[in-house]
Design a protein around this motif. Structure first.
Motif, PDB file in Angstrom:
ATOM      1  N   ALA A 192     -19.933 -17.081   4.656  1.00  0.00           N
ATOM      2  CA  ALA A 192     -19.625 -17.023   6.086  1.00  0.00           C
ATOM      3  C   ALA A 192     -20.900 -17.044   6.923  1.00  0.00           C
ATOM      4  O   ALA A 192     -20.970 -17.730   7.950  1.00  0.00           O
ATOM      5  CB  ALA A 192     -18.814 -15.763   6.389  1.00  0.00           C
ATOM      6  N   ALA A 193     -21.917 -16.299   6.488  1.00  0.00           N
ATOM      7  CA  ALA A 193     -23.186 -16.269   7.238  1.00  0.00           C
ATOM      8  C   ALA A 193     -23.858 -17.643   7.236  1.00  0.00           C
ATOM      9  O   ALA A 193     -24.350 -18.108   8.274  1.00  0.00           O
ATOM     10  CB  ALA A 193     -24.121 -15.228   6.632  1.00  0.00           C
ATOM     11  N   ILE A 194     -23.868 -18.304   6.083  1.00  0.00           N
ATOM     12  CA  ILE A 194     -24.499 -19.623   5.986  1.00  0.00           C
ATOM     13  C   ILE A 194     -23.828 -20.623   6.922  1.00  0.00           C
ATOM     14  O   ILE A 194     -24.487 -21.350   7.671  1.00  0.00           O
ATOM     15  CB  ILE A 194     -24.448 -20.131   4.530  1.00  0.00           C
ATOM     16  N   THR A 195     -22.509 -20.651   6.904  1.00  0.00           N
ATOM     17  CA  THR A 195     -21.800 -21.636   7.725  1.00  0.00           C
ATOM     18  C   THR A 195     -21.806 -21.272   9.201  1.00  0.00           C
ATOM     19  O   THR A 195     -21.838 -22.153  10.069  1.00  0.00           O
ATOM     20  CB  THR A 195     -20.353 -21.800   7.234  1.00  0.00           C
ATOM     21  N   ALA A 196     -21.802 -19.976   9.520  1.00  0.00           N
ATOM     22  CA  ALA A 196     -21.864 -19.564  10.921  1.00  0.00           C
ATOM     23  C   ALA A 196     -23.194 -19.969  11.545  1.00  0.00           C
ATOM     24  O   ALA A 196     -23.239 -20.533  12.642  1.00  0.00           O
ATOM     25  CB  ALA A 196     -21.655 -18.053  11.038  1.00  0.00           C
ATOM     26  N   PHE A 197     -24.285 -19.685  10.842  1.00  0.00           N
ATOM     27  CA  PHE A 197     -25.608 -19.984  11.381  1.00  0.00           C
ATOM     28  C   PHE A 197     -25.931 -21.475  11.332  1.00  0.00           C
ATOM     29  O   PHE A 197     -26.663 -21.979  12.178  1.00  0.00           O
ATOM     30  CB  PHE A 197     -26.680 -19.206  10.620  1.00  0.00           C
TER      31      PHE A 197
END
Length: 346
Positions: free
Chosen positions: A120-125
Motif C-alpha cells: 500500500a505504501a509503495i503504490t500510494a507514494f
C-alpha cells in the motif's frame, strides 16, 4: 472519524517530514526505502540508501547483480532475509512487469518480501493509489486514538485495526491527499505518538484520542505478552593461515544469516580440531580464546566464543563452501554484524 484524514494531512503538510531522498514518485526508489525502513531507523537508512542507489541505480542493475554483491552492501542493516527478498523481488519485477511496479497493491503484495502494508505504501507514494497502511507506527497511532485493547500482533486485534485503517482513508483526491495522509501516519507515529513519552500536546488528534482522554498513553498499545528468551551458544573459529588470511564459509541460503559469509562454527573447542579436519581438510592449532560476547536476535540470545586458531597444514576444500579472505576483503564482503565486530578486533 470524518475529520481524521483532513487533520492529519494538514498537520503533515506543516509539521511532517519533507525532503527525504525517497520522497519521490519512483516505484523503485520508494520500494527500496520501504524495505530498508522495516525495523530500521531513518537515520541508519539515510546512510545505506544513497550507497545502494550508487551501486544499483535502477531495478535492472539490482536484478542483474550477484546476490553476494547485494548482501555485501546490505551488511550491517540486519534482517538479511530482506536483502535476499530484495534481490528476488527486483528480478520478479523485471521479468513480470518490465521493471515497473504495478499500481495495484494486491499485485505488489504478491512479490517477494512485500506484505500488505508495504504494498500500500509503495503504490500510494508511487501512483497515488488509495490504500491503507498498517506498520508498527500506524498500529500505535490507531490503537491509542481509538482506544483499542489487546496486543496488535493478535489476528483479531490486527483485523480490527485494518478495518479502522481502511475506514479512515481520505476520499479520492487528485491533488495528492493520499501521499500526504500516508506520510502523515508514518510521521505522526515516528515523531509525536512515540512508544515512550508521546508529545500529545502537539498531536493533531489530541482532542479525541481515547488514550489521552483516559490517560492511558503508556498502556496502549497493549504490550506483547512476555516469555522467556531462549539462549544458545556457539564457538566461532578465527582460522588464519601463513599469509594472514581468515577462513570464512558461506552459510546456507535460508535461516539466520542466510547466504552470508561467516566464521566456521563448532559446538565446543574440544571438538574443533577434529571437526575442522573432517569438514574442511585443515589441521589447526588453537590459540587462547577471546572473551565471550552476546548477540541478541529477535527470538533468542546467542553467546559467541571467538576462538583464534592457526592452520598448520591442509587446504580448505572448495566443496565445503569455505574460502580464504584477507581481513580487508572479509570486511568488505557480506558478513553479519557480530562477525564484523570480531574481525575488526583481529
Amino acid at each position: 472519524m470524518s475529520t481524521f484524514s483532513a487533520r492529519l494531512i494538514a498537520w503533515q503538510q506543516q509539521h511532517g517530514r519533507h525532503g527525504l531522498p525517497w520522497q519521490i514518485a519512483d516505484g523503485y526508489k520508494v520500494w527500496l526505502s520501504e524495505i530498508m525502513l522495516q525495523q530500521t531507523q531513518v537515520t541508519t537508512v539515510l546512510d545505506y540508501y544513497p550507497r545502494f542507489l550508487t551501486k544499483f541505480p535502477t531495478i535492472f542493475d539490482l536484478a542483474a547483480a550477484p546476490l553476494d554483491d547485494v548482501l555485501a552492501l546490505w551488511s550491517g542493516l540486519g534482517y538479511y532475509t530482506r536483502a535476499r527478498n530484495l534481490h528476488k523481488c527486483a528480478q520478479a519485477v523485471v521479468s513480470q512487469y518490465d521493471g515497473q511496479f504495478p499500481a495495484d497493491p494486491a499485485l505488489v503484495a504478491e512479490l517477494p518480501g512485500i506484505g500488505r502494508s508495504t504494498a500500500a505504501a509503495i503504490t500510494a507514494f508511487s501512483y497515488g493509489t488509495r490504500a491503507a497502511i498498517l506498520d508498527g507506527n500506524v498500529k500505535r497511532v490507531l490503537t491509542r486514538w481509538a482506544g483499542i485493547e489487546g496486543y496488535p500482533g493478535v489476528k483479531a486485534v490486527e483485523n480490527k485495526l485494518w478495518d479502522l485503517a481502511n475506514a479512515l482513508l481520505p476520499p479520492t483526491d487528485p491533488t495528492g491527499g493520499i501521499e500526504a495522509y500516508t506520510q502523515g501516519l508514518m510521521d505522526l507515529g515516528a515523531t509525536v505518538c512515540t512508544p515512550k513519552k508521546p508529545t500529545c500536546l502537539t498531536c493533531p488528534m489530541n482532542t479525541d484520542c481515547q488514550a489521552r482522554l483516559s490517560n492511558r498513553q503508556t498502556e496502549l498499545p497493549t504490550p506483547k505478552p512476555k516469555r522467556a528468551v531462549p539462549e544458545k551458544s556457539t564457538v566461532m573459529l578465527i582460522i588464519r593461515n601463513d599469509a594472514g588470511q581468515i577462513l570464512l564459509e558461506k552459510r546456507p541460503p535460508s535461516g539466520i544469516w542466510g547466504g552470508l559469509w561467516s566464521l566456521p562454527e563448532v559446538e565446543s573447542t574440544l571438538t574443533a580440531t577434529d571437526l575442522v579436519a573432517q569438514k574442511l581438510g585443515l589441521n589447526i592449532e588453537l590459540d587462547p580464546a577471546l572473551p565471550d560476547f552476546v548477540h541478541v536476535f529477535t527470538h533468542y540470545k546467542l553467546t559467541i566464543t571467538p576462538q583464534p586458531a592457526y592452520a598448520m597444514a591442509g587446504i580448505a576444500a572448495q566443496e565445503s563452501g569455505a574460502q580464504w579472505f584477507s581481513i580487508k576483503d572479509a570486511l568488505a564482503a557480506g558478513i553479519p554484524t557480530p562477525i564484523r565486530k570480531i574481525l575488526s578486533k583481529v
